[in-house]
Design an enzyme around this catalytic site. Sequence first.
Site, PDB file in Angstrom:
ATOM      1  N   ASP A 275     -20.613  -9.597 -81.204  1.00  0.00           N
ATOM      2  CA  ASP A 275     -19.857  -8.509 -80.864  1.00  0.00           C
ATOM      3  C   ASP A 275     -20.224  -7.293 -80.976  1.00  0.00           C
ATOM      4  O   ASP A 275     -19.871  -6.088 -80.346  1.00  0.00           O
ATOM      5  CB  ASP A 275     -18.227  -9.052 -81.231  1.00  0.00           C
ATOM      6  CG  ASP A 275     -17.818 -10.030 -80.243  1.00  0.00           C
ATOM      7  OD1 ASP A 275     -18.039 -10.213 -79.093  1.00  0.00           O
ATOM      8  OD2 ASP A 275     -16.727 -10.459 -80.762  1.00  0.00           O
TER       9      ASP A 275
ATOM     10  N   HIS B 256     -20.835  -1.801-101.602  1.00  0.00           N
ATOM     11  CA  HIS B 256     -21.498  -2.915-102.282  1.00  0.00           C
ATOM     12  C   HIS B 256     -20.695  -3.922-101.933  1.00  0.00           C
ATOM     13  O   HIS B 256     -20.505  -4.949-102.866  1.00  0.00           O
ATOM     14  CB  HIS B 256     -21.809  -2.486-103.912  1.00  0.00           C
ATOM     15  CG  HIS B 256     -22.766  -1.374-104.185  1.00  0.00           C
ATOM     16  ND1 HIS B 256     -23.982  -1.829-104.653  1.00  0.00           N
ATOM     17  CD2 HIS B 256     -22.737  -0.068-103.979  1.00  0.00           C
ATOM     18  CE1 HIS B 256     -24.715  -0.669-104.964  1.00  0.00           C
ATOM     19  NE2 HIS B 256     -24.075   0.198-104.379  1.00  0.00           N
TER      20      HIS B 256
ATOM     21  N   SER C 198     -21.900  12.753-103.316  1.00  0.00           N
ATOM     22  CA  SER C 198     -22.369  11.587-103.733  1.00  0.00           C
ATOM     23  C   SER C 198     -23.665  11.407-104.100  1.00  0.00           C
ATOM     24  O   SER C 198     -24.601  12.095-103.586  1.00  0.00           O
ATOM     25  CB  SER C 198     -22.200  10.275-102.467  1.00  0.00           C
ATOM     26  OG  SER C 198     -22.766   9.205-102.514  1.00  0.00           O
ATOM     27  N   SER C 199     -24.189  10.468-104.973  1.00  0.00           N
ATOM     28  CA  SER C 199     -25.409  10.423-105.365  1.00  0.00           C
ATOM     29  C   SER C 199     -26.333   9.765-103.966  1.00  0.00           C
ATOM     30  O   SER C 199     -27.426   9.965-104.294  1.00  0.00           O
ATOM     31  CB  SER C 199     -25.631   9.347-106.335  1.00  0.00           C
ATOM     32  OG  SER C 199     -25.138   8.299-106.208  1.00  0.00           O
TER      33      SER C 199
ATOM     34  N   GLY D 265     -18.625   9.410-107.781  1.00  0.00           N
ATOM     35  CA  GLY D 265     -18.062   8.889-108.991  1.00  0.00           C
ATOM     36  C   GLY D 265     -16.421   9.191-108.957  1.00  0.00           C
ATOM     37  O   GLY D 265     -15.864   9.073-110.157  1.00  0.00           O
TER      38      GLY D 265
END
Length: 244
Positions: free
Chosen positions: A119, A96, A73-74, A45
């Site tokens: 590729d 995201h 990080s969560s 966050g």
Amino acid sequence: MLEKLKQEVYDANMRLPELDLVTFTWGNVSGIDRDKGLFVIKPSGVEYGNLKPEDMVVVDLDGKVVEGNMNPSSDTPTHTVLYNEFPDIGGIVHTHSPWAVSFASANMDVPAASTTHADTFYGDVPVSDPLTKQEIEDAYEENTGKVIVKTFNERHIDYNAVPAVLVSQHGPFSWGATPDKAVYNAKVLEVSAEISYHALQLTSDNIRVPQYLLDKHYYRKHGKNAYYGQNNAKSKDHAAHAEN
């Protein structure tokens, strides 16, 4: 501890907003030192503009923090599962990014619809099964990693040849030999998802490239006969040079 890797992971994280792969703090990159059995990941966050290399958090392969003043990080349990189950990877990215999330939201693979895709990805980028209510309530992030591994095992997909996945109704995870390469694969996935989306709007026909075109584009960049670029296996003897 792992100061060089912290810098590498920090630099890779900073590329996410540069490449328009994240909004706000919706993403993370990690990188692993296989010899030490430790990985480095973005803290949870924290705005990208406020990050510093020393903020990166060191975690072991049991998912326990070894060094760092911030919470990792969560998504750390997901990264932990992937590092344990996919032993060749050296970096992981989660974003995201909207085109990839669109396919995840629709529970659809990103089809190998272009040479841009071929590729980097040797076939469709798969979408996982949705997590069950129990899986989400018990250990959401850990089970996210487990459903990714299950997807590759059950569908007999080589995680090195297709270095990305869509977690159903969630979003993409990508990986690579290094954190920077994992970011590269995340961007290629996003571009490929956008191309496939538009192709699906234009036709109801099968948009996948034929196998021989997939083979050509993938193997000219990967494997023992690769010749794309300057430093691949056969790149120096591929081009025909005029004699003086």
